[in-house]
Design a protein around this motif. Structure first.
Motif, PDB file in Angstrom:
ATOM      1  N   TYR A  82       0.962  -1.230  -0.045  1.00 28.39           N
ATOM      2  CA  TYR A  82       0.154   0.081   0.027  1.00 28.39           C
ATOM      3  C   TYR A  82       1.012   1.278  -0.064  1.00 28.39           C
ATOM      4  N   THR A  83       0.640   2.136  -0.713  1.00 28.56           N
ATOM      5  CA  THR A  83       1.518   3.223  -0.912  1.00 28.56           C
ATOM      6  C   THR A  83       1.711   4.106   0.204  1.00 28.56           C
ATOM      7  N   ALA A  84       0.594   4.286   1.208  1.00 29.42           N
ATOM      8  CA  ALA A  84       1.076   4.860   2.440  1.00 29.42           C
ATOM      9  C   ALA A  84       1.761   4.215   3.394  1.00 29.42           C
ATOM     10  N   HIS A  85       1.584   2.860   3.303  1.00 27.00           N
ATOM     11  CA  HIS A  85       2.263   2.038   4.278  1.00 27.00           C
ATOM     12  C   HIS A  85       3.955   2.214   3.898  1.00 27.00           C
ATOM     13  N   ALA A  86       4.151   2.046   2.559  1.00 27.34           N
ATOM     14  CA  ALA A  86       5.649   2.315   2.078  1.00 27.34           C
ATOM     15  C   ALA A  86       5.945   3.422   2.616  1.00 27.34           C
ATOM     16  N   ALA A  87       5.440   4.629   2.626  1.00 22.19           N
ATOM     17  CA  ALA A  87       5.692   6.066   3.054  1.00 22.19           C
ATOM     18  C   ALA A  87       5.926   5.907   4.515  1.00 22.19           C
ATOM     19  N   GLU A  88       5.053   5.495   5.384  1.00 24.69           N
ATOM     20  CA  GLU A  88       5.366   5.610   6.696  1.00 24.69           C
ATOM     21  C   GLU A  88       6.453   4.507   7.143  1.00 24.69           C
ATOM     22  N   SER A  89       6.825   3.501   6.323  1.00 26.72           N
ATOM     23  CA  SER A  89       7.992   2.584   6.472  1.00 26.72           C
ATOM     24  C   SER A  89       9.169   3.238   5.997  1.00 26.72           C
ATOM     25  N   GLY A  90       9.145   4.428   5.413  1.00 25.80           N
ATOM     26  CA  GLY A  90      10.283   5.335   5.001  1.00 25.80           C
ATOM     27  C   GLY A  90      10.866   4.672   3.682  1.00 25.80           C
ATOM     28  N   VAL A  91      10.041   4.111   2.916  1.00 24.69           N
ATOM     29  CA  VAL A  91      10.910   3.598   1.738  1.00 24.69           C
ATOM     30  C   VAL A  91       9.931   3.862   0.430  1.00 24.69           C
ATOM     31  N   GLU A  92      10.406   3.761  -0.745  1.00 31.04           N
ATOM     32  CA  GLU A  92       9.851   4.189  -1.918  1.00 31.04           C
ATOM     33  C   GLU A  92       8.570   2.903  -2.217  1.00 31.04           C
ATOM     34  N   PRO A  93       7.782   3.256  -2.987  1.00 31.39           N
ATOM     35  CA  PRO A  93       6.827   2.158  -3.318  1.00 31.39           C
ATOM     36  C   PRO A  93       7.562   1.216  -4.255  1.00 31.39           C
ATOM     37  N   PRO A  94       7.507  -0.121  -4.147  1.00 29.86           N
ATOM     38  CA  PRO A  94       8.272  -1.072  -4.932  1.00 29.86           C
ATOM     39  C   PRO A  94       7.784  -1.097  -6.322  1.00 29.86           C
ATOM     40  N   ASP A 241      -2.498 -23.171  -0.282  1.00 30.74           N
ATOM     41  CA  ASP A 241      -1.347 -22.132   0.348  1.00 30.74           C
ATOM     42  C   ASP A 241      -2.128 -20.825   0.571  1.00 30.74           C
ATOM     43  N   VAL A 242      -1.743 -20.296   1.382  1.00 33.69           N
ATOM     44  CA  VAL A 242      -2.288 -18.863   1.892  1.00 33.69           C
ATOM     45  C   VAL A 242      -1.537 -17.621   1.439  1.00 33.69           C
ATOM     46  N   LEU A 243      -1.875 -16.763   0.886  1.00 35.65           N
ATOM     47  CA  LEU A 243      -1.279 -15.516   0.116  1.00 35.65           C
ATOM     48  C   LEU A 243      -1.607 -14.254   1.190  1.00 35.65           C
ATOM     49  N   LEU A 244      -0.711 -13.736   1.858  1.00 33.85           N
ATOM     50  CA  LEU A 244      -1.100 -12.483   2.598  1.00 33.85           C
ATOM     51  C   LEU A 244      -0.783 -11.214   1.540  1.00 33.85           C
ATOM     52  N   THR A 245      -1.691 -10.742   1.412  1.00 34.40           N
ATOM     53  CA  THR A 245      -1.636  -9.439   0.482  1.00 34.40           C
ATOM     54  C   THR A 245      -1.019  -8.153   0.855  1.00 34.40           C
ATOM     55  N   GLY A 246      -0.487  -7.721   1.795  1.00 32.83           N
ATOM     56  CA  GLY A 246      -0.166  -6.644   2.348  1.00 32.83           C
ATOM     57  C   GLY A 246      -1.119  -5.953   3.278  1.00 32.83           C
ATOM     58  N   THR A 247      -0.323  -4.965   3.979  1.00 31.44           N
ATOM     59  CA  THR A 247      -1.316  -3.950   4.829  1.00 31.44           C
ATOM     60  C   THR A 247      -1.305  -2.596   4.477  1.00 31.44           C
ATOM     61  N   PRO A 248      -2.193  -1.767   4.856  1.00 28.76           N
ATOM     62  CA  PRO A 248      -2.155  -0.257   4.887  1.00 28.76           C
ATOM     63  C   PRO A 248      -1.765   0.262   6.073  1.00 28.76           C
ATOM     64  N   GLU A 249      -1.349   1.522   6.027  1.00 26.05           N
ATOM     65  CA  GLU A 249      -0.716   2.462   6.797  1.00 26.05           C
ATOM     66  C   GLU A 249      -1.412   2.237   8.145  1.00 26.05           C
ATOM     67  N   GLY A 250      -0.727   2.828   9.355  1.00 28.64           N
ATOM     68  CA  GLY A 250      -1.440   2.698  10.805  1.00 28.64           C
ATOM     69  C   GLY A 250      -0.766   2.025  11.697  1.00 28.64           C
ATOM     70  N   VAL A 251       0.362   1.407  11.220  1.00 31.09           N
ATOM     71  CA  VAL A 251       1.009   0.355  12.169  1.00 31.09           C
ATOM     72  C   VAL A 251       1.834   1.053  13.264  1.00 31.09           C
ATOM     73  N   ALA A 252       2.416   0.352  14.216  1.00 31.47           N
ATOM     74  CA  ALA A 252       3.267   0.983  15.119  1.00 31.47           C
ATOM     75  C   ALA A 252       4.544   1.280  14.627  1.00 31.47           C
ATOM     76  N   LEU A 253       5.020   0.672  13.395  1.00 24.60           N
ATOM     77  CA  LEU A 253       6.147   0.928  12.935  1.00 24.60           C
ATOM     78  C   LEU A 253       6.319   2.446  12.534  1.00 24.60           C
ATOM     79  N   SER A 254       5.335   3.119  12.200  1.00 28.45           N
ATOM     80  CA  SER A 254       5.069   4.396  11.995  1.00 28.45           C
ATOM     81  C   SER A 254       5.661   5.287  12.817  1.00 28.45           C
ATOM     82  N   GLY A 255       5.797   4.834  14.201  1.00 32.24           N
ATOM     83  CA  GLY A 255       5.942   6.165  15.213  1.00 32.24           C
ATOM     84  C   GLY A 255       4.938   6.481  15.743  1.00 32.24           C
ATOM     85  N   ARG A 256       4.016   6.525  15.133  1.00 29.92           N
ATOM     86  CA  ARG A 256       2.685   7.067  15.768  1.00 29.92           C
ATOM     87  C   ARG A 256       2.032   6.348  16.873  1.00 29.92           C
TER      88      ARG A 256
END
Length: 288
Positions: A82-94, A241-256
């Motif tokens: 998710y674009t916003a999650h990549a941003a809060e993780s401090g990286v460019e969208p892959p 098989d189980v595919l986890l498809t990514g998470t949006p912004e709002g995790v603790a890694l964001s520092g918020r």
């Protein structure tokens, strides 16, 4: 249909829940909901028996809910999707999907307690749409072929120990992703025929009742179909098989937000796929 597995861990019973909330026992059709069941057209048999009124009711009240698929050969995950999650993780969208694996034994029920690994100070939550594979997918010809290989969809919490994932990783993420119980799944598997387009689902998380994540699968960088097609060029996905498809912004890694601590309650929900609720407890030292 909503396929479920109910009962104690390791001894779950296969079941289906109808639109009116009645739960039916599938023990007469299959010993479990697993890759073999999905690959052999098990969901179609359940639908036929359900429509004909041949399934016995199951008294489900009070029964533990287990992960809706048993013994997947692989839990494949896509990160930073998710674009916003990549941003809060401090990286460019892959430019290509970021892929990692979780051990299949991380699967837990949607309401099971989450044990913090001993020594963990940075355990994080991640609400995710999970797709369960129903037909072998290898070197698919196009993205348009991909969703036909999905058996159904459910909710996952891709729990992560961020120090182990990022600082002690050695260049990969799995150390921080594979603690026991770090993949709560469920409560049910909604069959793919009832969700032909998984890209318009709202997904949310809360900690102790306070909102954390609130987004939509429409904001994925790589759609579910693209992920399956892309993965199939490098590996063969098997039924179950189980595919986890990514998470949006709002995790603790964001520092918020603070990381999880004993006593916290994590709640996750995705439109049409139900809810999860986990209590965070201290981890037990020694073998598990």
């Amino acid at each position: 249909m909503r396929l479920m597995r109910l009962g104690p861990a390791g001894a779950e019973r296969p079941a289906v829940r109808s639109d009116d909330g009645t739960t039916y026992d599938l023990g007469g059709l299959t010993p479990d909901i697993d890759g073999a069941f999905l690959a052999s057209g098990g969901a179609d048999r359940v639908r036929e028996e359900l429509e004909r009124g041949r399934l016995p009711e199951l008294a489900a009240e009070g029964l533990r809910i287990g992960p809706p698929v048993a013994r997947p050969a692989a839990v494949v995950c896509v990160g930073l999707n998710y674009t916003a999650h990549a941003a809060e993780s401090g990286v460019e969208p892959p430019r290509d999907p970021v892929v990692f694996f979780k051990h299949p034994n991380t699967l837990a029920g949607p309401d099971d307690d989450v044990e913090l690994p001993p020594g963990s100070a940075r355990t994080d939550w991640e609400v995710e749409l999970a797709a369960v594979i129903g037909r072998r997918a290898g070197r698919l010809a196009s993205v348009d072929d991909a969703l036909g290989h999905v058996a159904g969809y459910t909710i996952a919490n891709d729990l992560s120990e961020r120090e182990w994932q990022l600082e002690r990783s050695g260049g990969q993420w799995s150390k921080g992703k594979c603690a026991p119980g770090f993949s709560p799944l469920g409560p049910w598997l909604l069959t793919a025929d009832e969700l032909p387009d998984p890209q318009g689902l709202g997904l949310r998380s809360r900690v102790n009742g306070e909102p954390r994540q609130d987004s939509s699968t429409a904001d994925m960088i790589f759609t579910v179909a693209h992920q399956i097609w892309h993965l199939s060029q490098f590996m063969t996905l098997e039924p179950g098989d189980v595919l986890l498809t990514g998470t949006p912004e709002g995790v603790a890694l964001s520092g918020r937000f603070p990381y999880l601590a004993p006593g916290d309650v994590v709640e996750l929900e995705i439109d049409r796929l139900g809810r999860q609720r986990q209590r965070v407890v201290p981890g037990r030292p020694g073998p598990v």
